[in-house]
Design a protein around this motif. Sequence first.
Motif, PDB file in Angstrom:
ATOM      1  N   SER A 118       0.835  -1.209   0.000  1.00 39.73           N
ATOM      2  CA  SER A 118       0.000   0.000   0.000  1.00 39.73           C
ATOM      3  C   SER A 118       0.866   1.253   0.000  1.00 39.73           C
ATOM      4  CB  SER A 118      -0.910   0.007   1.237  1.00 39.73           C
ATOM      5  OG  SER A 118      -1.694  -1.151   1.299  1.00 39.73           O
ATOM      6  N   ALA A 143      -2.032  -5.184  -3.213  1.00 41.60           N
ATOM      7  CA  ALA A 143      -2.444  -4.258  -2.155  1.00 41.60           C
ATOM      8  C   ALA A 143      -3.941  -4.000  -2.236  1.00 41.60           C
ATOM      9  CB  ALA A 143      -1.672  -2.947  -2.283  1.00 41.60           C
ATOM     10  N   THR A 184      -7.870  -2.549  -1.067  1.00 38.16           N
ATOM     11  CA  THR A 184      -8.587  -1.354  -0.634  1.00 38.16           C
ATOM     12  C   THR A 184      -9.677  -1.771   0.348  1.00 38.16           C
ATOM     13  OG1 THR A 184     -10.356  -1.380  -2.291  1.00 38.16           O
ATOM     14  CG2 THR A 184      -8.246  -0.419  -2.957  1.00 38.16           C
TER      15      THR A 184
END
Length: 560
Positions: free
Chosen positions: A246, A328, A330
Amino acid sequence: MVRRHRPQRVHPPRLDAPRPPGLRLHRPPHIAIANTASDLTPCNAHLDEVARSVANGVHEAGGVPLNLPVVSLGETQVRPTAMLWRNLAAMAIEEMLRANPIDGVVLLGGCDKTIPALLMAAASVDLPAVVVPGGPMLTGHFRGTPLGCGTDVWRLSEEVRAGTLSQEAFLRSESAMIRSKGHCNTMGTASTMACMAEALGTTVPGIAGTPAPDSRLLALAQETGRLAVELVAEDRRPSTILTSGSFRNAIVTLAAIGGSTNAVVHLLAIAGRLGIDLTLDDFDRTGSGVPLLVDLQPAGRHLMDDMYRAGGLLAVLNEVRDLLDPEALTVTGRPLVEQLTDAEIWDESVIRRRADPLLPDAGIAVLRGNLAPDGAVIKPAAASPELLRHRGRAVVFDSVEDLHARLDSPDLDVDETSVLILRGCGPKGYPGMPEVGNLPLPAKLLAKGIRDMVRVSDARMSGTAYGTVVLHAAPEAAIGGPLSLVRTGDIVVLDVPARRLDVELSTVELGQRQPADVRAAAPARGWERLYIDHVLQADKGADLDFLVGSSGDRVSRESH
């Protein structure tokens, strides 16, 4: 004599182990709306309206929304610098999230320090959390020209000092600049941190950069309220979203949008709360080869509502998709890269194609040398290309007050080849590390038409500012860093391509010098004293030493 018993403080029980996935609550989830709205933070004044839309979404999804006013910090009002209280805001928010019977939180922020403080708190507590950025203001115009909030204040104020613009006209331009609610409409720190929040995976995809007056912001806020309930049901916490990947995505984004140098300090602080080993070298290693794609002030021409209509952040990220971490996640539970498939660029004068960038290498450059052994940063996209390699005579100022007293003196021994050095403005020295690194230029040089010089400081600068400005020099002068040893007349060498910042003095000669005493007077009490005693240096994110790391108790909802 009647003895009075002092009541003991009762702490809610805490469980370190997270709730097993799929375990359902026996009541509707309680969703706090951590709201930084304040009349004294103009950029965030509209967040009460945004909070109502979030609450509607929580209700729709079967949750219980609970408004939670938290510390608000506004750059335009707070003195001496809002950064002095970023860590206090983060600590206060963290304690409120721990203390109250809540299951998840929606984080509402806008002005520069609010989104970092909210994310630092959420990372420490690790309750399911999602961010709603407040959005930029609409573009204002003066004499037919669009104005960038902040950037054009710096530019036009120099014209006033140069005698090419009247004070009256300057005030008219200032009033024309702010034509709606929202934060600065340049790619300053507020817009940058909204984009960082999305790149980190902590927002509904597509929300960053939505103008504050746009009705679509309220629609996305309502969607976020619904998502917050889902986060609780799925036990999707910051620790599952905020990973090394991230932060890699955030660094790539920072370069592609020409974002603020302040993001470096904030991302380091957020990563520090999680125990993620993020360093200055990661910014250079990951960001240095990323092209600048967004033609936005202060590195370009346009403003945030232009970027939004041109396709927004997702369109930018689609151009550098191969540089992003493919795994990564969300807050939606899906990887960031999966959100980019339908993102299109609708105006290539605002968002450039990868093959036609504004700059081929736009990341924040990290400099080292005998003036900054622990690192300093510069934003090449906002600098003058001809000054990125420069050798000049130092003109040293020991404080902001010293700068103001001598800068415009006709007797100041300075020319356009000089290197202006401002010291004593780091985390401990000011204290709070103010945005004064972009020193104004001497009046006699402005009169000659000079508009940029090399400047070096242990301070920060506004994300709306520009120029060939070296910032965050560490260790700072107030704790004996090398800037404290420089004297007016020393030769300073800046070489950004080589990532060097040096003074032409031997190690022996530097070792023989006494540091200039640029320490702040020790405060007698309160937050400022705690801050000075415990704040880390800029290369560590300027957080408090006892708040770093993931070893503290994290809240489990069963504790309530």
